[in-house]
Design a protein around this motif. Structure first.
Motif, PDB file in Angstrom:
ATOM      1  N   GLY A  50       0.792  -1.215   0.000  1.00  0.00           N
ATOM      2  CA  GLY A  50       0.000   0.000   0.000  1.00  0.00           C
ATOM      3  C   GLY A  50       0.834   1.279   0.000  1.00  0.00           C
ATOM      4  O   GLY A  50       2.023   1.284  -0.314  1.00  0.00           O
ATOM      5  N   ARG A  51       0.181   2.357   0.395  1.00  0.00           N
ATOM      6  CA  ARG A  51       0.834   3.663   0.396  1.00  0.00           C
ATOM      7  C   ARG A  51       2.034   3.692   1.344  1.00  0.00           C
ATOM      8  O   ARG A  51       3.082   4.233   1.002  1.00  0.00           O
ATOM      9  CB  ARG A  51      -0.180   4.740   0.804  1.00  0.00           C
ATOM     10  CG  ARG A  51       0.421   6.134   0.877  1.00  0.00           C
ATOM     11  CD  ARG A  51      -0.607   7.166   1.300  1.00  0.00           C
ATOM     12  NE  ARG A  51       0.046   8.430   1.551  1.00  0.00           N
ATOM     13  CZ  ARG A  51       0.357   9.316   0.626  1.00  0.00           C
ATOM     14  NH1 ARG A  51       0.064   9.068  -0.646  1.00  0.00           N
ATOM     15  NH2 ARG A  51       0.954  10.454   0.931  1.00  0.00           N
ATOM     16  N   ASP A  52       1.880   3.109   2.531  1.00  0.00           N
ATOM     17  CA  ASP A  52       2.986   3.123   3.488  1.00  0.00           C
ATOM     18  C   ASP A  52       4.210   2.410   2.926  1.00  0.00           C
ATOM     19  O   ASP A  52       5.350   2.832   3.147  1.00  0.00           O
ATOM     20  CB  ASP A  52       2.564   2.466   4.802  1.00  0.00           C
ATOM     21  CG  ASP A  52       1.571   3.318   5.587  1.00  0.00           C
ATOM     22  OD1 ASP A  52       1.407   4.504   5.257  1.00  0.00           O
ATOM     23  OD2 ASP A  52       0.954   2.778   6.520  1.00  0.00           O
ATOM     24  N   GLY A  53       3.970   1.335   2.197  1.00  0.00           N
ATOM     25  CA  GLY A  53       5.085   0.621   1.591  1.00  0.00           C
ATOM     26  C   GLY A  53       5.795   1.454   0.542  1.00  0.00           C
ATOM     27  O   GLY A  53       7.026   1.401   0.417  1.00  0.00           O
ATOM     28  N   ILE A  54       5.039   2.241  -0.211  1.00  0.00           N
ATOM     29  CA  ILE A  54       5.643   3.102  -1.227  1.00  0.00           C
ATOM     30  C   ILE A  54       6.451   4.216  -0.565  1.00  0.00           C
ATOM     31  O   ILE A  54       7.537   4.578  -1.037  1.00  0.00           O
ATOM     32  CB  ILE A  54       4.557   3.674  -2.165  1.00  0.00           C
ATOM     33  CG1 ILE A  54       3.895   2.542  -2.939  1.00  0.00           C
ATOM     34  CG2 ILE A  54       5.164   4.698  -3.129  1.00  0.00           C
ATOM     35  CD1 ILE A  54       2.696   2.968  -3.776  1.00  0.00           C
ATOM     36  N   VAL A  55       5.940   4.755   0.540  1.00  0.00           N
ATOM     37  CA  VAL A  55       6.691   5.782   1.267  1.00  0.00           C
ATOM     38  C   VAL A  55       8.051   5.241   1.688  1.00  0.00           C
ATOM     39  O   VAL A  55       9.082   5.914   1.560  1.00  0.00           O
ATOM     40  CB  VAL A  55       5.897   6.279   2.492  1.00  0.00           C
ATOM     41  CG1 VAL A  55       6.779   7.131   3.407  1.00  0.00           C
ATOM     42  CG2 VAL A  55       4.682   7.085   2.040  1.00  0.00           C
ATOM     43  N   GLU A  56       8.086   4.001   2.165  1.00  0.00           N
ATOM     44  CA  GLU A  56       9.369   3.433   2.585  1.00  0.00           C
ATOM     45  C   GLU A  56      10.281   3.157   1.399  1.00  0.00           C
ATOM     46  O   GLU A  56      11.502   3.273   1.503  1.00  0.00           O
ATOM     47  CB  GLU A  56       9.151   2.173   3.414  1.00  0.00           C
ATOM     48  CG  GLU A  56       8.734   2.469   4.840  1.00  0.00           C
ATOM     49  CD  GLU A  56       9.644   3.487   5.512  1.00  0.00           C
ATOM     50  OE1 GLU A  56      10.785   3.154   5.849  1.00  0.00           O
ATOM     51  OE2 GLU A  56       9.197   4.647   5.691  1.00  0.00           O
ATOM     52  N   LEU A  57       9.705   2.801   0.251  1.00  0.00           N
ATOM     53  CA  LEU A  57      10.518   2.662  -0.953  1.00  0.00           C
ATOM     54  C   LEU A  57      11.119   4.002  -1.346  1.00  0.00           C
ATOM     55  O   LEU A  57      12.292   4.083  -1.767  1.00  0.00           O
ATOM     56  CB  LEU A  57       9.677   2.108  -2.103  1.00  0.00           C
ATOM     57  CG  LEU A  57       9.260   0.648  -2.005  1.00  0.00           C
ATOM     58  CD1 LEU A  57       8.351   0.277  -3.174  1.00  0.00           C
ATOM     59  CD2 LEU A  57      10.475  -0.280  -1.978  1.00  0.00           C
ATOM     60  N   LEU A  58      10.350   5.069  -1.218  1.00  0.00           N
ATOM     61  CA  LEU A  58      10.868   6.410  -1.487  1.00  0.00           C
ATOM     62  C   LEU A  58      11.998   6.751  -0.530  1.00  0.00           C
ATOM     63  O   LEU A  58      13.031   7.309  -0.930  1.00  0.00           O
ATOM     64  CB  LEU A  58       9.753   7.446  -1.359  1.00  0.00           C
ATOM     65  CG  LEU A  58       8.684   7.440  -2.455  1.00  0.00           C
ATOM     66  CD1 LEU A  58       7.549   8.392  -2.088  1.00  0.00           C
ATOM     67  CD2 LEU A  58       9.294   7.827  -3.797  1.00  0.00           C
ATOM     68  N   ARG A  59      11.825   6.417   0.746  1.00  0.00           N
ATOM     69  CA  ARG A  59      12.860   6.702   1.731  1.00  0.00           C
ATOM     70  C   ARG A  59      14.151   5.956   1.370  1.00  0.00           C
ATOM     71  O   ARG A  59      15.235   6.517   1.424  1.00  0.00           O
ATOM     72  CB  ARG A  59      12.389   6.304   3.126  1.00  0.00           C
ATOM     73  CG  ARG A  59      13.284   6.830   4.244  1.00  0.00           C
ATOM     74  CD  ARG A  59      12.905   6.247   5.595  1.00  0.00           C
ATOM     75  NE  ARG A  59      11.501   6.388   5.927  1.00  0.00           N
ATOM     76  CZ  ARG A  59      10.959   7.507   6.415  1.00  0.00           C
ATOM     77  NH1 ARG A  59      11.700   8.579   6.632  1.00  0.00           N
ATOM     78  NH2 ARG A  59       9.672   7.550   6.716  1.00  0.00           N
ATOM     79  N   GLU A  60      14.009   4.691   0.998  1.00  0.00           N
ATOM     80  CA  GLU A  60      15.183   3.923   0.618  1.00  0.00           C
ATOM     81  C   GLU A  60      15.871   4.524  -0.596  1.00  0.00           C
ATOM     82  O   GLU A  60      17.100   4.583  -0.650  1.00  0.00           O
ATOM     83  CB  GLU A  60      14.794   2.472   0.331  1.00  0.00           C
ATOM     84  CG  GLU A  60      14.538   1.637   1.564  1.00  0.00           C
ATOM     85  CD  GLU A  60      14.495   0.153   1.250  1.00  0.00           C
ATOM     86  OE1 GLU A  60      14.092  -0.197   0.116  1.00  0.00           O
ATOM     87  OE2 GLU A  60      14.878  -0.641   2.120  1.00  0.00           O
ATOM     88  N   ARG A  61      15.077   4.960  -1.579  1.00  0.00           N
ATOM     89  CA  ARG A  61      15.651   5.517  -2.807  1.00  0.00           C
ATOM     90  C   ARG A  61      16.416   6.813  -2.502  1.00  0.00           C
ATOM     91  O   ARG A  61      17.535   7.001  -2.967  1.00  0.00           O
ATOM     92  CB  ARG A  61      14.545   5.776  -3.828  1.00  0.00           C
ATOM     93  CG  ARG A  61      14.989   6.450  -5.116  1.00  0.00           C
ATOM     94  CD  ARG A  61      15.850   5.581  -5.990  1.00  0.00           C
ATOM     95  NE  ARG A  61      15.140   4.431  -6.496  1.00  0.00           N
ATOM     96  CZ  ARG A  61      14.367   4.443  -7.604  1.00  0.00           C
ATOM     97  NH1 ARG A  61      14.212   5.565  -8.311  1.00  0.00           N
ATOM     98  NH2 ARG A  61      13.773   3.334  -8.010  1.00  0.00           N
TER      99      ARG A  61
END
Length: 203
Positions: A50-61
């Protein structure tokens, strides 16, 4: 027809589109990412939480651009300074991501690893455990504020033709600031001095 040889979506593509949307608009939505990728919204949930998972992908990037190699390799103060400069540069490249990422807890393992290294460096230097996160959060406040400042207009004070009400500010502006890098280094130096004093107090 079978499945395409190259998948239409994966976590890397989702992250790339999400980050572009954030850079352009300061926000993203799962349906907007799906439209950009030409897939149904439901398809994304096979790849991300979901959205929270995408936020963490953004943080990693974003955080992948931070060089944390100095932590544990240099004296603690030099290591923190090097980490802070790299941290600032990484977030300055995506300033609109800062409010989004700061509103969510850090969960990404690779990002947590950087904090683990910073905590270890401070504990090894002799900082009291109660002071470690205070130091790190103070440094982050400086870094993220400065990263936002790099995205601000070059001139933040517009006095117009009438400077009678602000003669001292007009004089200071006419003298010319040394620039954002000088301001950041001044603040960073002040932080490190206070951290050194805190270390002395704790010992």
């Amino acid at each position: 027809m079978g499945r395409p040889r190259t998948p239409l979506i994966d976590r890397e593509r989702i992250t790339t589109v999400a980050l572009r949307l954030v850079d352009e608009h300061g926000e993203f939505s799962v349906p907007a990412i799906a439209r950009e990728l030409g897939v149904r919204t439901a398809s994304l949930y096979h790849h991300v939480d979901g959205r929270d998972g995408i936020v963490e992908l953004l943080r990693e990037r974003v955080c992948a651009a931070i060089d944390a190699s100095a932590l544990g390799a240099l004296p603690w103060d030099a290591a923190l300074a090097a980490w802070a400069r790299s941290y600032r540069a990484a977030f300055a490249a995506h300033p609109r991501a800062i409010p989004l990422l700061m509103a969510a807890p850090v969960r990404a393992p690779r990002v947590l690893g950087q904090y683990e290294a910073a905590v270890r460096a401070l504990l090894d230097a002799g900082f009291a455990a109660r002071d470690v996160l205070t130091v790190i959060i103070a440094l982050e406040n400086l870094v993220l504020g400065s990263a936002l400042d790099l995205a601000a207009p070059d001139t933040m004070w517009e006095l117009g033709d009438d400077t009678a009400r602000t003669p001292l500010l007009a004089r200071a502006l006419a003298a010319g600031p040394e620039g954002r890098e000088a301001s950041f280094e001044l603040a960073l130096g002040a932080c490190l001095d206070r951290f050194r004093a805190l270390l002395d107090e704790g010992s």
